[in-house]
Design a protein around this motif. Structure first.
Motif, PDB file in Angstrom:
ATOM      1  N   CYS A   2      -3.706   3.828   3.359  1.00 42.86           N
ATOM      2  CA  CYS A   2      -3.791   2.378   3.586  1.00 42.86           C
ATOM      3  C   CYS A   2      -4.671   1.697   2.545  1.00 42.86           C
ATOM      4  CB  CYS A   2      -4.319   2.076   4.986  1.00 42.86           C
ATOM      5  SG  CYS A   2      -6.098   2.323   5.197  1.00 42.86           S
ATOM      6  N   LEU A   3      -5.530   2.450   1.857  1.00 41.53           N
ATOM      7  CA  LEU A   3      -6.482   1.840   0.928  1.00 41.53           C
ATOM      8  C   LEU A   3      -6.126   2.124  -0.525  1.00 41.53           C
ATOM      9  CD1 LEU A   3     -10.084   2.085   2.431  1.00 41.53           C
ATOM     10  CD2 LEU A   3      -8.498   0.165   2.392  1.00 41.53           C
TER      11      LEU A   3
ATOM     12  N   ASN B  72      -6.852   8.102   2.236  1.00 40.51           N
ATOM     13  CA  ASN B  72      -6.372   7.102   3.188  1.00 40.51           C
ATOM     14  C   ASN B  72      -5.253   6.327   2.480  1.00 40.51           C
ATOM     15  OD1 ASN B  72      -9.755   6.854   3.673  1.00 40.51           O
ATOM     16  ND2 ASN B  72      -8.448   7.319   5.401  1.00 40.51           N
TER      17      ASN B  72
ATOM     18  N   THR C 126       0.856  -1.188   0.000  1.00 39.33           N
ATOM     19  CA  THR C 126       0.000   0.000   0.000  1.00 39.33           C
ATOM     20  C   THR C 126       0.894   1.241   0.000  1.00 39.33           C
ATOM     21  OG1 THR C 126      -0.051   0.079   2.411  1.00 39.33           O
ATOM     22  CG2 THR C 126      -1.838  -1.140   1.314  1.00 39.33           C
TER      23      THR C 126
ATOM     24  N   ASP D 255      -5.812   0.199   9.245  1.00 40.87           N
ATOM     25  CA  ASP D 255      -5.411  -0.366   7.945  1.00 40.87           C
ATOM     26  C   ASP D 255      -6.617  -0.737   7.084  1.00 40.87           C
ATOM     27  OD1 ASP D 255      -3.217  -0.772   6.284  1.00 40.87           O
ATOM     28  OD2 ASP D 255      -3.070  -2.905   6.738  1.00 40.87           O
TER      29      ASP D 255
END
Lengths: 213, 319
Positions: free
Chosen positions: A104-105, A102, A66, A85
């Motif tokens: 993490c995405l 974000n 990521t 996460d």
């Protein structure tokens, strides 16, 4: 100067030591070797070039990486935090091409040519970004874990309002978006603070925006 | 996460063709739902086709006086577009009621339509779920079903579609445009796009393998007072328990679609003839044949009251 170099042992290094002792017990190497024999897919790497805090970065990454893990584990920019996460807490918020997301995405390989700003790129201990200074002044945190995400988000929120992007609480969609405390609260709802510093965070952002909290 | 190969598609047709050619391929746009599901092992694509660079990120007028929304237009940009705010405020409102600012900056028009359910049993790979693993059963039936469907569900699945945007598009009679692996295109009315679970809850829409959404078109503006009321467990950043998308015309006629109650955006056109009789009559027709669980029977009442609140607000806006 990178502030993390000021310390003999950073919190991160202490965490790493703990991780090493934990993996020694789990013997992941054996598990991986067995799995490969069963025809499990092998990791794939890909190159990506992007600009982080004004610096060009070229990386050869496992495609699964990521943006958050690329920042933390490969560029060692550990200011951006991993909370859930799963895009639910906002601790990993960074600004990509002027928009908060974000980290993490999203996959690092999807950001070829992107310009990324993390908390390290907003300001330094010697030259704080006004939002960082306001968070300190108003005590907009307790444990501090969500703070880098809160600050990146807050900086982008003020830009979004200036760019006339409406929100769920905007009364008149045809009027220009305005800055007020209700708007700030709604727009910051993607950043969770489990210490509950919300009212102080609100005051810090309001001060930078030049409105009454 | 399982390893996967990755490519950046250059044209919509090439993307669709690659998706049909490579086994286990999936498109990735915003990625906010797909990556989340890949991390927990619910989705395990062997190959990802990045469709972000396909020049599908503009909003253009159509010859019919409506708008064509590119599939890669971000939720933020769609909600903020001056034409959407002026002529289709229902769509802006629905988008802004969904997710967080960070997620809306990434999430796309096409991806939003293809969101998977947020049923906790679908997410938990230790639980039976016919949608995740066909034939394994449904742990939601008899489980905690507060968030689940009250209409259109089956013995196989009681999950709901999580999108707010799609509910507004259903009320606005949008059309989904696609390209297929052989390069041909088609237009699918949104009413026909999402499917009910039946015995195949793992099938959620009518797209063929490799078929790519390229745009959503909106017909010419219908005017009226447009409202989106979303009822949820916290004031922001939560999925709907019930949502009501409503358009009320000056003569009292209107349209209504519901979110949070079924496997797809829920609209029953016949219920709209009941507008003059009020919320109870509309809700009764909309939810005819509803089979709520013990855990979500409250939604039947909540739908009626949210419709009542919307009708009252529309009346006030007109006055």
């Amino acid at each position: 100067m990178d502030p993390s170099n000021d310390w003999k042992f950073t919190r991160r290094e202490v965490l790493k030591m703990g991780a090493v002792s934990a993996t020694a017990l789990a013997v992941p190497g054996l598990v991986a070797a067995t799995a490969a024999k069963d025809g499990i897919r092998s990791p794939v790497t890909a190159k990506v070039a992007l600009e982080v805090n004004g610096r060009a970065q070229e990386l050869d990454l496992d495609t699964r990486t990521t943006l958050l893990d690329a920042l933390r584990e490969h560029m060692h920019l550990t200011g951006t935090k991993k909370g859930c996460d799963h895009g639910q807490c906002g601790a990993c918020t960074v600004i990509v091409d002027g928009r908060r997301i974000n980290s993490c995405l999203t996959l690092a390989v999807m950001h070829e040519g992107a310009k990324v700003t993390t908390i390290e790129g907003l300001g330094t201990p010697a030259r704080l970004h006004p939002m960082q200074a306001a968070f300190i002044k108003h005590d907009g945190y307790q444990c501090g874990y969500c703070t880098p995400g809160q600050i990146c988000s807050a900086v982008a929120v003020l830009d979004e309002i200036r760019d006339d992007i409406p929100s769920h609480v905007t009364g008149d969609l045809t009027a220009k978006a305005r800055i007020n405390p209700i708007e700030l609260r709604e727009r910051m709802s993607g950043n969770i603070c489990r210490c509950g510093a919300y009212s102080n965070i609100q005051e810090a952002i309001a001060e930078v925006a030049g409105v009454k909290a | 996460m399982k390893p996967f190969t990755y490519e950046r598609a250059t044209t919509p047709a090439a993307a669709a063709s690659a998706a049909a050619r490579v086994p286990g391929a999936k498109f990735i746009a915003g990625g906010t739902n797909l990556l989340d599901l890949m991390k927990i092992g619910v989705e395990e694509p062997a190959h990802l086709i990045d469709v972000n660079g396909l020049d599908l990120d503009t909003i253009e007028p159509t010859d019919e006086g409506g708008l064509r929304l590119g599939a890669m237009v971000r939720n933020t940009d769609l909600a903020a577009d001056a034409r959407i705010r002026r002529d289709y405020p229902l769509l802006s409102r629905a988008l802004l009621a969904g997710a967080s600012g960070q997620l809306r900056n990434k999430a796309t028009t096409g991806g939003n339509l293809l969101q998977r359910t947020r049923c906790p049993y679908f997410y938990d790979t230790n639980q039976a779920c016919n949608k995740r693993l066909p034939g394994s059963g449904c742990a939601a039936i008899g489980g905690f079903s507060r968030q689940h469907a009250i209409v259109g569900a089956s013995k196989s699945c009681i999950a709901v579609h999580p999108s707010d945007m799609a509910v507004a598009m259903r009320a606005l009679d949008a059309t989904v445009e696609t390209v297929r692996p052989d390069g041909s295109t088609r237009r699918i009315p949104i009413a026909d796009f999402h499917t009910l679970p039946g015995n195949t809850p793992h099938i959620e829409n009518v797209l063929a393998p490799g078929e790519l959404i390229t745009a959503v078109t909106l017909p010419r503006p219908v005017g009226g007072t447009q409202l989106y009321h979303k009822v949820r467990d916290r004031a922001s950043y939560a999925f709907a328990l019930v949502s009501v998308a409503m358009i009320v015309q000056p003569d009292g006629s209107g349209r209504v679609a519901l979110g949070g109650v079924a496997h797809k955006p829920w609209r029953v056109e016949a219920a709209e003839t009941e507008f003059p009789k009020g919320a109870k009559a509309v809700a009764t027709r909309l939810l005819a044949g509803a089979q709520p669980t013990e855990g979500n029977a409250f939604k039947v009442t909540l739908v009626e009251r949210t419709i009542a609140a919307s009708l009252a607000e529309a009346k006030e806006a007109k006055a």
